[in-house]
Design a protein around this motif. Structure first.
Motif, PDB file in Angstrom:
ATOM      1  N   LEU A  42      18.202  -5.124  46.799  1.00 59.97           N
ATOM      2  CA  LEU A  42      18.447  -4.016  45.881  1.00 59.97           C
ATOM      3  C   LEU A  42      18.090  -4.352  44.445  1.00 59.97           C
ATOM      4  CD1 LEU A  42      21.898  -2.836  47.279  1.00 59.97           C
ATOM      5  CD2 LEU A  42      19.642  -1.928  47.801  1.00 59.97           C
ATOM      6  N   SER A 201      13.298  -3.434  50.434  1.00 63.94           N
ATOM      7  CA  SER A 201      14.584  -2.967  50.919  1.00 63.94           C
ATOM      8  C   SER A 201      15.416  -4.179  51.286  1.00 63.94           C
ATOM      9  CB  SER A 201      14.406  -2.033  52.120  1.00 63.94           C
ATOM     10  OG  SER A 201      15.658  -1.540  52.563  1.00 63.94           O
ATOM     11  N   ASP A 205      13.186  -1.578  57.586  1.00 61.68           N
ATOM     12  CA  ASP A 205      13.161  -0.157  57.908  1.00 61.68           C
ATOM     13  C   ASP A 205      11.763   0.204  58.402  1.00 61.68           C
ATOM     14  OD1 ASP A 205      13.882   2.431  58.183  1.00 61.68           O
ATOM     15  OD2 ASP A 205      14.135   2.874  56.067  1.00 61.68           O
ATOM     16  N   LYS A 208       9.195   1.934  56.097  1.00 60.89           N
ATOM     17  CA  LYS A 208       8.664   1.062  55.048  1.00 60.89           C
ATOM     18  C   LYS A 208       7.684   0.048  55.618  1.00 60.89           C
ATOM     19  CE  LYS A 208      12.467   1.380  51.748  1.00 60.89           C
ATOM     20  NZ  LYS A 208      13.203   2.462  52.422  1.00 60.89           N
ATOM     21  N   SER A 287      12.764   9.297  49.521  1.00 58.57           N
ATOM     22  CA  SER A 287      11.703   8.310  49.678  1.00 58.57           C
ATOM     23  C   SER A 287      10.328   8.950  49.730  1.00 58.57           C
ATOM     24  CB  SER A 287      11.936   7.501  50.950  1.00 58.57           C
ATOM     25  OG  SER A 287      11.900   8.345  52.090  1.00 58.57           O
ATOM     26  N   ARG A 294      12.178   0.950  45.411  1.00 63.07           N
ATOM     27  CA  ARG A 294      13.506   0.385  45.174  1.00 63.07           C
ATOM     28  C   ARG A 294      14.572   1.482  45.136  1.00 63.07           C
ATOM     29  NH1 ARG A 294      14.526  -4.656  43.410  1.00 63.07           N
ATOM     30  NH2 ARG A 294      12.597  -5.050  44.516  1.00 63.07           N
ATOM     31  N   ALA A 297      15.514   2.241  48.616  1.00 64.65           N
ATOM     32  CA  ALA A 297      16.378   1.215  49.182  1.00 64.65           C
ATOM     33  C   ALA A 297      17.823   1.415  48.749  1.00 64.65           C
ATOM     34  CB  ALA A 297      15.886  -0.167  48.768  1.00 64.65           C
ATOM     35  N   SER A 300      19.253   4.295  50.711  1.00 69.55           N
ATOM     36  CA  SER A 300      19.532   4.002  52.118  1.00 69.55           C
ATOM     37  C   SER A 300      20.866   3.298  52.302  1.00 69.55           C
ATOM     38  CB  SER A 300      18.409   3.139  52.697  1.00 69.55           C
ATOM     39  OG  SER A 300      18.323   1.893  52.031  1.00 69.55           O
TER      40      SER A 300
END
Length: 334
Positions: A42, A201, A205, A208, A287, A294, A297, A300
């Motif tokens: 993060l 992230s 994922d 991504k 997204s 970022r 992320a 999420s």
């Protein structure tokens, strides 16, 4: 006997040895067998790492303890041995698995200051993420159907929602989630990645990972969204249909007290549904709109970390039976 001699032609200059290697071809080759992925997390600020470690460790412990208390309360109290709480305990178990797929690896990376994850570990983490996310959505769908039968057909509730049907619904949810995770794992394993891939992230994922692949991903993108529409759209449609029927049945009740009692039985479930699907939809919309990976992320975190933490609080604070069972359970231990 004299043998026949064949003429051999020599090229000048002779070919170089060893042969030249096309480096450009090597870079696009599938190197995932020994490549490493780097989860950027993060934030890359070193001063924030201790704060992030303490925050997510606290969230993880609260989530695991809260969901374990729900499971223990349901299993230990005979008043909660009903269909609704049977599905609730399975939802709590899926939430523990959901958050355990992502947060422990994140905590290890922060503690060791090593962001690497092996390719096989990344694929396994992505498949387990989709497995437990699918279990969450399907269990919420099954719980919506349970509330539909309880409110619209209360006299036949015990006959329709018998233990055999409940066990079958849980088994089917498990198999469908397993199929969903295997499909995503097979698609990710077919992608071609270069070495030292940086994932923006804190977990692997699949959407991504598609953006980071070296090969053409247009076919896999279409397949992934198609699978997402099927495995995500069908549960949402089932929940919407159930609540349309539930609301229409509640509005036909003459007394206000009866309407409040009927609606209170599904208020906690409706709150969890809005939290889970609302945050998941917001993550993927943000997204696709936002250009910053970022920010996606950070968004999420809502459905992978915050939602499993809040589910026990929503059900325990809005349900008198759960609160009584938790008091009895805590009273026995103390």
């Amino acid at each position: 006997m004299l043998g026949t001699c064949s003429l051999v032609s020599f090229e000048y200059p002779p070919p170089s040895f060893p042969p030249k290697i096309n480096l450009r071809h090597m870079e696009s080759h599938n190197l995932t067998g020994f490549s490493q992925f780097f989860l950027l997390g993060l934030s890359e600020d070193p001063e924030l790492q201790p704060l992030l470690f303490e925050l997510f460790l606290s969230i993880y412990l609260i989530t695991v303890c809260g969901n374990l208390l729900i499971i223990l309360a349901v299993s230990s109290d005979h008043h909660l041995h009903s269909t609704m709480y049977f599905f609730l305990s399975n939802l709590s178990l899926a939430d523990i698995g959901f958050i355990s797929t992502t947060v422990p690896k994140m905590l290890v990376n922060i503690h060791t200051q090593n962001k690497s994850i092996a390719y096989k570990g990344c694929v396994i983490q992505a498949s387990f993420t989709y497995f437990f996310a699918g279990l969450d959505s399907l269990f919420l769908t099954v719980m919506a159907y349970d509330r539909l039968v309880a409110i619209c057909q209360p006299l036949h509730y015990t006959i329709i929602m018998n233990p055999r049907l409940c066990g079958l619904l849980v088994l089917v949810s498990f198999l469908i989630s397993l199929l969903d995770s295997l499909l995503h794992m097979s698609m990710v394993s077919q992608l071609t990645f270069c070495t030292d891939v940086e994932v923006p992230s804190f977990f692997c994922d699949p959407p991504k990972l598609l953006n980071l692949a070296c090969s053409d991903t247009s076919t896999y993108t279409i397949l992934m969204y198609f699978i997402g529409v099927i495995f995500g759209g069908v549960p949402v449609s089932g929940i919407l249909y159930s609540y349309i029927r539930i609301i229409s049945s509640i509005l036909r009740i003459s007394s206000s007290g009866g309407r409040y009692k009927a609606f209170s039985t599904c208020g906690s479930h409706l709150s969890v549904v809005c939290l889970f699907f609302g945050t998941a939809l917001g993550v993927y919309l943000s997204s696709s709109v936002s250009s910053s990976p970022r920010k996606g992320a950070i968004a999420s975190v809502m459905y992978t970390v915050v939602t499993p933490m809040l589910n026990p609080f929503i059900y325990s604070l809005r349900n008198r039976d759960i609160k009584r069972a938790l008091r009895r359970l805590l009273g026995r231990t103390t």
